[in-house]
Design an enzyme around this catalytic site. Structure first.
Site, PDB file in Angstrom:
ATOM      1  N   HIS A   1      -9.843   0.598  -1.894  1.00  0.00           N
ATOM      2  CA  HIS A   1      -9.811   1.188  -0.561  1.00  0.00           C
ATOM      3  C   HIS A   1     -11.179   1.016   0.104  1.00  0.00           C
ATOM      4  O   HIS A   1     -12.198   0.981  -0.572  1.00  0.00           O
ATOM      5  CB  HIS A   1      -9.510   2.685  -0.635  1.00  0.00           C
ATOM      6  CG  HIS A   1      -8.082   3.021  -0.909  1.00  0.00           C
ATOM      7  ND1 HIS A   1      -7.391   2.506  -1.969  1.00  0.00           N
ATOM      8  CD2 HIS A   1      -7.214   3.838  -0.250  1.00  0.00           C
ATOM      9  CE1 HIS A   1      -6.141   3.000  -1.967  1.00  0.00           C
ATOM     10  NE2 HIS A   1      -6.020   3.808  -0.938  1.00  0.00           N
TER      11      HIS A   1
ATOM     12  N   HIS B   1       0.848  -1.194   0.000  1.00  0.00           N
ATOM     13  CA  HIS B   1       0.000   0.000   0.000  1.00  0.00           C
ATOM     14  C   HIS B   1       0.885   1.245   0.000  1.00  0.00           C
ATOM     15  O   HIS B   1       1.228   1.802   1.044  1.00  0.00           O
ATOM     16  CB  HIS B   1      -0.934   0.017   1.212  1.00  0.00           C
ATOM     17  CG  HIS B   1      -2.087   0.959   1.044  1.00  0.00           C
ATOM     18  ND1 HIS B   1      -3.390   0.545   0.934  1.00  0.00           N
ATOM     19  CD2 HIS B   1      -2.130   2.316   0.938  1.00  0.00           C
ATOM     20  CE1 HIS B   1      -4.187   1.591   0.777  1.00  0.00           C
ATOM     21  NE2 HIS B   1      -3.437   2.681   0.787  1.00  0.00           N
TER      22      HIS B   1
ATOM     23  N   GLU C   1     -11.634   2.969   6.191  1.00  0.00           N
ATOM     24  CA  GLU C   1     -10.735   3.829   6.967  1.00  0.00           C
ATOM     25  C   GLU C   1     -11.533   5.030   7.472  1.00  0.00           C
ATOM     26  O   GLU C   1     -11.775   5.162   8.665  1.00  0.00           O
ATOM     27  CB  GLU C   1      -9.537   4.298   6.146  1.00  0.00           C
ATOM     28  CG  GLU C   1      -8.573   5.149   7.003  1.00  0.00           C
ATOM     29  CD  GLU C   1      -7.434   5.766   6.219  1.00  0.00           C
ATOM     30  OE1 GLU C   1      -6.353   5.928   6.806  1.00  0.00           O
ATOM     31  OE2 GLU C   1      -7.619   6.105   5.034  1.00  0.00           O
TER      32      GLU C   1
ATOM     33  N   HIS D   1       1.234   4.841  -2.532  1.00  0.00           N
ATOM     34  CA  HIS D   1       0.755   5.608  -3.672  1.00  0.00           C
ATOM     35  C   HIS D   1       1.916   6.305  -4.377  1.00  0.00           C
ATOM     36  O   HIS D   1       2.884   6.732  -3.738  1.00  0.00           O
ATOM     37  CB  HIS D   1      -0.274   6.643  -3.216  1.00  0.00           C
ATOM     38  CG  HIS D   1      -1.555   6.024  -2.752  1.00  0.00           C
ATOM     39  ND1 HIS D   1      -2.563   5.671  -3.611  1.00  0.00           N
ATOM     40  CD2 HIS D   1      -1.980   5.676  -1.508  1.00  0.00           C
ATOM     41  CE1 HIS D   1      -3.565   5.138  -2.928  1.00  0.00           C
ATOM     42  NE2 HIS D   1      -3.232   5.135  -1.647  1.00  0.00           N
TER      43      HIS D   1
ATOM     44  N   ASP E   1       1.400   4.024   2.818  1.00  0.00           N
ATOM     45  CA  ASP E   1       0.385   4.857   2.186  1.00  0.00           C
ATOM     46  C   ASP E   1       1.000   6.051   1.463  1.00  0.00           C
ATOM     47  O   ASP E   1       1.299   5.977   0.273  1.00  0.00           O
ATOM     48  CB  ASP E   1      -0.640   5.299   3.225  1.00  0.00           C
ATOM     49  CG  ASP E   1      -1.990   5.668   2.620  1.00  0.00           C
ATOM     50  OD1 ASP E   1      -2.119   5.601   1.379  1.00  0.00           O
ATOM     51  OD2 ASP E   1      -2.913   6.011   3.371  1.00  0.00           O
ATOM     52  N   ASP E   2       1.198   7.169   2.154  1.00  0.00           N
ATOM     53  CA  ASP E   2       1.725   8.401   1.552  1.00  0.00           C
ATOM     54  C   ASP E   2       2.805   8.992   2.462  1.00  0.00           C
ATOM     55  O   ASP E   2       2.537   9.941   3.216  1.00  0.00           O
ATOM     56  CB  ASP E   2       0.603   9.424   1.360  1.00  0.00           C
ATOM     57  CG  ASP E   2      -0.469   8.949   0.402  1.00  0.00           C
ATOM     58  OD1 ASP E   2      -0.140   8.663  -0.759  1.00  0.00           O
ATOM     59  OD2 ASP E   2      -1.642   8.849   0.823  1.00  0.00           O
TER      60      ASP E   2
END
Length: 352
Positions: free
Chosen positions: A199, A13, A202, A15, A280-281
């Protein structure tokens, strides 16, 4: 305690734009004459409330960073650096997620955008010793027909090796769009052998998880952490073998939980869920892959044996070939056995 950067693992995961280094963003913004908010350059992790205003701020910052990626060279740099960063943290398999739509205007369309990322992934895999595969993702904020176009494009490059498309995702604000309307796109991807990796769960709770599961039949669920609030639903996910891509730092950054200790990682693992930790980011949340494992150790009390089981779960949830999985799993056993041979068995309880 063993060095977590040497623990073989898979990263499922991450991006594309969110993987960017702060220094790279600074370089690209200067090169292209694009002003970016100071909040992206101050190395201070983003913290916003878990409401629409908070998401708007997050999305505005993400869009500002994405606006600095304006050429094939920029795209190749991001893939190469993401692979280098993952390799330094023990990742043997990276499945990076990209929506090519935003980069298409600078490189001649969505097809060249995907091909650039795939070619860069092959080069980065060879250069850094980490397999880099790609998940093509649609956005909830765009029309479902756009998602079908992307799914057909992703299907053309389906495979499980470096520089191939392994999955199809659905990202952006969970409160946007009608999940069921994207089912046709996921059907196209599934028929091509791609993993379903949307996704869900969350920003929104168990009801949204069930909606995504029913409509899109995920193999992996991006986040899915809120499933921990419904034991029956969580048990269904475990029985169905749906892996959860849990990203503690982003859960905190987006205001879902007050701190990392409040993320129900232990609840998910104790229920038997296949959990793959992800960053994630990192650009926005200031936390990369090893940081997620370190927080599991520090905040949730996972022993090295438990952390090894998390790494195994990430490898098994990947779309890597059987040979790559076997190699990485053997590396996990070696990492654990280096300190205590009695703990090398994959059957050791994941809770440590």
């Amino acid at each position: 305690m063993r060095d977590l950067a040497k623990l073989p693992k898979a990263h499922l995961h991450l991006h594309f734009t969110g993987s960017m280094r702060v220094a790279t963003l600074r370089d690209l913004s200067q090169e292209h004459g694009v002003r970016v908010p100071a909040a992206l350059l101050d190395d201070d992790p983003l913290r916003v409330p878990a409401d629409e205003r908070g998401w708007f701020r997050f999305q505005r910052l993400y869009d500002a960073a994405r606006a600095c990626v304006r050429s094939e060279a920029d795209m190749r740099r991001l893939v190469d650096e993401a692979a280098a960063d993952d390799a330094a943290e023990g990742s043997g398999r990276l499945e990076i997620q990209v929506d090519p739509t935003s980069y298409a205007p600078f490189v001649g369309g969505i097809t060249p955008a995907v091909e650039i990322v795939l070619d860069a992934a092959r080069s980065a895999s060879a250069a850094h010793g980490v397999e880099v595969a790609v998940v093509v993702a649609a956005s909830r904020t765009r029309h479902p027909l756009d998602a079908r176009v992307l799914a057909r494009l992703a299907a053309r490059y389906a495979g499980d090796g470096p520089g191939e498309v392994v999955g199809f995702g659905l990202s952006n604000d969970e409160r946007r769009g009608d999940t069921g309307e994207f089912a046709a796109a996921f059907g196209i991807a599934r028929r091509a052998g791609l993993a379903s990796v949307p996704h869900g769960g969350e920003l929104l709770g168990p009801a949204h998880v069930r909606e995504v599961v029913d409509a899109l039949a995920p193999d992996r669920l991006g986040h899915g952490v809120r499933a921990g609030e419904d034991p029956a639903l969580l048990a269904e996910l475990v029985d169905a073998g749906v892996a959860l891509e849990v990203c503690p730092a982003s859960n905190v950054g987006l205001g879902v939980y007050a701190d990392v200790a409040a993320v129900p990682l232990r609840t998910l693992v104790d229920a038997g869920a296949h959990v793959a930790l992800g960053a994630d980011d990192p650009l926005l949340f200031g936390s990369r892959l090893v940081d997620q494992y370190e927080s599991a150790r520090r905040e949730h009390g996972f022993t090295d044996a438990g952390l090894a089981d998390l790494a195994r779960a990430s490898i098994r949830a990947s779309r890597a070939s059987s040979g790559t999985r076997a190699r990485l799993l053997a590396g996990v056993d070696d990492w654990l056995a280096a300190g205590d041979p009695d703990l090398s068995s994959p059957s050791h309880p994941p809770t440590g």
